[in-house]
Design a protein around this motif. Structure first.
Motif, PDB file in Angstrom:
ATOM      1  N   ALA A   1       6.593 -10.613  10.143  1.00  0.00           N
ATOM      2  CA  ALA A   1       5.829  -9.486  10.683  1.00  0.00           C
ATOM      3  C   ALA A   1       4.506  -9.369   9.926  1.00  0.00           C
ATOM      4  N   GLU A   2       3.537  -8.652  10.529  1.00  0.00           N
ATOM      5  CA  GLU A   2       2.288  -8.367   9.834  1.00  0.00           C
ATOM      6  C   GLU A   2       2.456  -7.190   8.877  1.00  0.00           C
ATOM      7  N   VAL A   3       3.316  -6.240   9.249  1.00  0.00           N
ATOM      8  CA  VAL A   3       3.538  -5.083   8.402  1.00  0.00           C
ATOM      9  C   VAL A   3       4.997  -4.663   8.470  1.00  0.00           C
ATOM     10  N   THR A   4       5.527  -4.291   7.319  1.00  0.00           N
ATOM     11  CA  THR A   4       6.804  -3.596   7.249  1.00  0.00           C
ATOM     12  C   THR A   4       6.520  -2.217   6.681  1.00  0.00           C
ATOM     13  N   MET A   5       6.889  -1.191   7.415  1.00  0.00           N
ATOM     14  CA  MET A   5       6.653   0.175   6.959  1.00  0.00           C
ATOM     15  C   MET A   5       7.977   0.844   6.620  1.00  0.00           C
TER      16      MET A   5
ATOM     17  N   VAL B   1       9.540  -6.317   0.024  1.00  0.00           N
ATOM     18  CA  VAL B   1       8.677  -7.504   0.124  1.00  0.00           C
ATOM     19  C   VAL B   1       9.492  -8.717   0.525  1.00  0.00           C
ATOM     20  N   ARG B   2      10.640  -8.904  -0.088  1.00  0.00           N
ATOM     21  CA  ARG B   2      11.496 -10.059   0.264  1.00  0.00           C
ATOM     22  C   ARG B   2      11.909  -9.997   1.735  1.00  0.00           C
TER      23      ARG B   2
ATOM     24  N   PHE C   1       3.740   0.758   2.780  1.00  0.00           N
ATOM     25  CA  PHE C   1       3.557  -0.385   3.662  1.00  0.00           C
ATOM     26  C   PHE C   1       3.575  -1.688   2.865  1.00  0.00           C
ATOM     27  N   VAL C   2       4.117  -2.731   3.493  1.00  0.00           N
ATOM     28  CA  VAL C   2       3.973  -4.093   2.991  1.00  0.00           C
ATOM     29  C   VAL C   2       3.256  -4.896   4.080  1.00  0.00           C
TER      30      VAL C   2
ATOM     31  N   VAL D   1       0.864  -1.184   0.000  1.00  0.00           N
ATOM     32  CA  VAL D   1       0.000   0.000   0.000  1.00  0.00           C
ATOM     33  C   VAL D   1       0.899   1.233   0.000  1.00  0.00           C
ATOM     34  N   VAL D   2       0.712   2.073  -1.016  1.00  0.00           N
ATOM     35  CA  VAL D   2       1.541   3.280  -1.134  1.00  0.00           C
ATOM     36  C   VAL D   2       0.653   4.486  -1.432  1.00  0.00           C
TER      37      VAL D   2
END
Length: 408
Positions: free
Chosen positions: A147-151, A139-140, A194-195, A124-125
């Motif tokens: 984790a649920e999210v990487t920001m 993403v990799r 966010f990923v 999401v950007v």
């Protein structure tokens, strides 16, 4: 190893009212930038260059202005039979009807198609920042972290940090997140990239919607007000530090400053670099031209621009004209605008198609001004017929003045 399945959401539905007249008749992501591009081009080009082929653009305000730019997605290699660019509008008949009331609501309304697509991760950007970033590398890294999210995080001017989500980090883990705080604890902020693990995102979106209903059916707000804080509180959030160039150009001052960043030697930021092209749709063709008495220094000229006067440290959009005897300094002239003979435009933004009359004085020269100190003059379309010769707009003013605009 097989590539991960990814859907990329480009949040392109914001009103962008802080850009004042620049978003009166166009969507914020459709605002021109950098002598030939548009703000949405950065997110779309990053996705395309990262190898992502399922890109869903959520739009709402002034959809024609953005839709005309996006078209089939061809410039970004997204005109595909399988996947490609999908433009999502507010709709009825789905059980998740109506206009978006924030980024959480915008994504919640797309939960069912997201379930059907079933990507492993959802990126999401936002569509209102200028930067270059490989989403695939994030993403990799995210998939290796559980984790649920990487920001994506970055540092900004401490005086400006309150415009963003401010984060605290410990060994890569995001330990605290504060959405647009009045008194920011640091200059480390979330860059609105966010990923998410798709299942976790859907679960959090549904929970935020239910919480809003329980509270009386109000606005579920933005991701930074519910979904992201919940993931941080659960200990399921990580950061990806972006130390390269990133600038939110959501205000007139930052929009002007972002253009000035393109003009140094070397520039603070280069728009198009080998191996990572910035792609766009353009209706302008042919090279820029300069007249026999033109003077152009430290500037960018868009395709089809015609320069017969003096242009210093400025960005001139495609098809714009600067006549003989006119002076443009430290300014942004958007596509198709005309600066007539004898006019002087300094530290200003002139919108697309606007005519600056003969001998006009628009703005003032401001030596050493930056985003926090500059007084940018904004010239929009005249409302009561052509402006007279010698027309004047002082530094920091807008003509015509702001109308009553309830957007936020």
């Amino acid at each position: 190893m097989a590539p991960p399945s990814v859907v990329t959401f480009v949040l392109a539905g914001g009103a962008g009212s802080r850009l004042r007249a620049l978003t009166r008749h166009r969507a914020k992501p459709a605002v021109p930038f950098g002598a030939g591009y548009h703000l949405v081009d950065f997110a779309l080009s990053n996705a395309a260059n990262s190898g992502f082929r399922d890109v869903w653009a959520i739009q709402q305000f002034h959809p024609v202005s953005l839709g005309a730019h996006l078209r089939s997605g061809r410039p970004w290699d997204l005109d595909r039979l399988d996947g490609g660019l999908l433009v999502l509008h507010p709709s009825q008949g789905t059980g998740r009807d109506g206009f978006h009331s924030g980024t959480t609501d915008a994504l919640w309304k797309q939960v069912e198609p997201l379930r059907r697509a079933a990507p492993e991760v959802t990126v999401v950007v936002s569509a209102d920042a200028v930067y270059r970033l490989d989403y695939e590398a994030i993403v990799r890294d995210h998939l290796a972290s559980f984790a649920e999210v990487t920001m994506v995080t970055t540092r900004v001017d401490p005086r400006d940090a309150g415009r963003y989500g401010v984060v605290e980090v410990d060994d890569g883990a995001v330990t605290a997140y504060s959405h647009k705080p009045e008194d920011p604890s640091s200059d480390l902020v979330c860059a609105e990239i966010f990923v998410f693990n798709t299942d976790a995102l859907i679960s959090r979106l549904e929970a935020a919607h239910e919480e809003a209903l329980t509270a009386g059916g109000g606005d579920p707000g933005d991701l930074g007000e519910n979904v992201v804080p919940a993931m941080v509180a659960a200990g399921h959030a990580r950061q990806w530090r972006h130390d390269g160039y990133w600038r939110d150009v959501g205000t007139v001052a930052s929009y002007w400053a972002g253009h000035m960043d393109l003009l140094g030697e070397p520039p603070v930021h280069e728009l198009d670099v080998p191996g990572w092209p910035l792609r766009t749709t353009s209706s302008f063709s042919g090279p820029a031209r300069t007249g026999p008495q033109a003077e152009v220094t430290r500037s960018l000229l868009g395709r089809g621009a015609v320069i017969r006067g003096m242009v210093e440290h400025s960005v001139i959009g495609p098809g714009a004209v600067v006549e003989h005897g006119a002076v443009v300094r430290d300014s942004v002239i958007l596509p198709g605008a005309v600066v007539r003979a004898g006019a002087r435009v300094e530290t200003a933004v002139v919108d697309s198609g606007v005519e600056v009359p003969v001998d006009a004085r628009i703005g003032e020269h401001q030596v050493g001004a930056d985003e926090t100190t500059v007084q940018v003059t904004l010239l929009w379309h005249a409302q009561d017929g052509p402006r007279p010769s010698g027309f004047t707009v002082r530094a920091g003013e807008m003509d015509p003045p702001d109308d009553e605009d309830p957007r936020t």
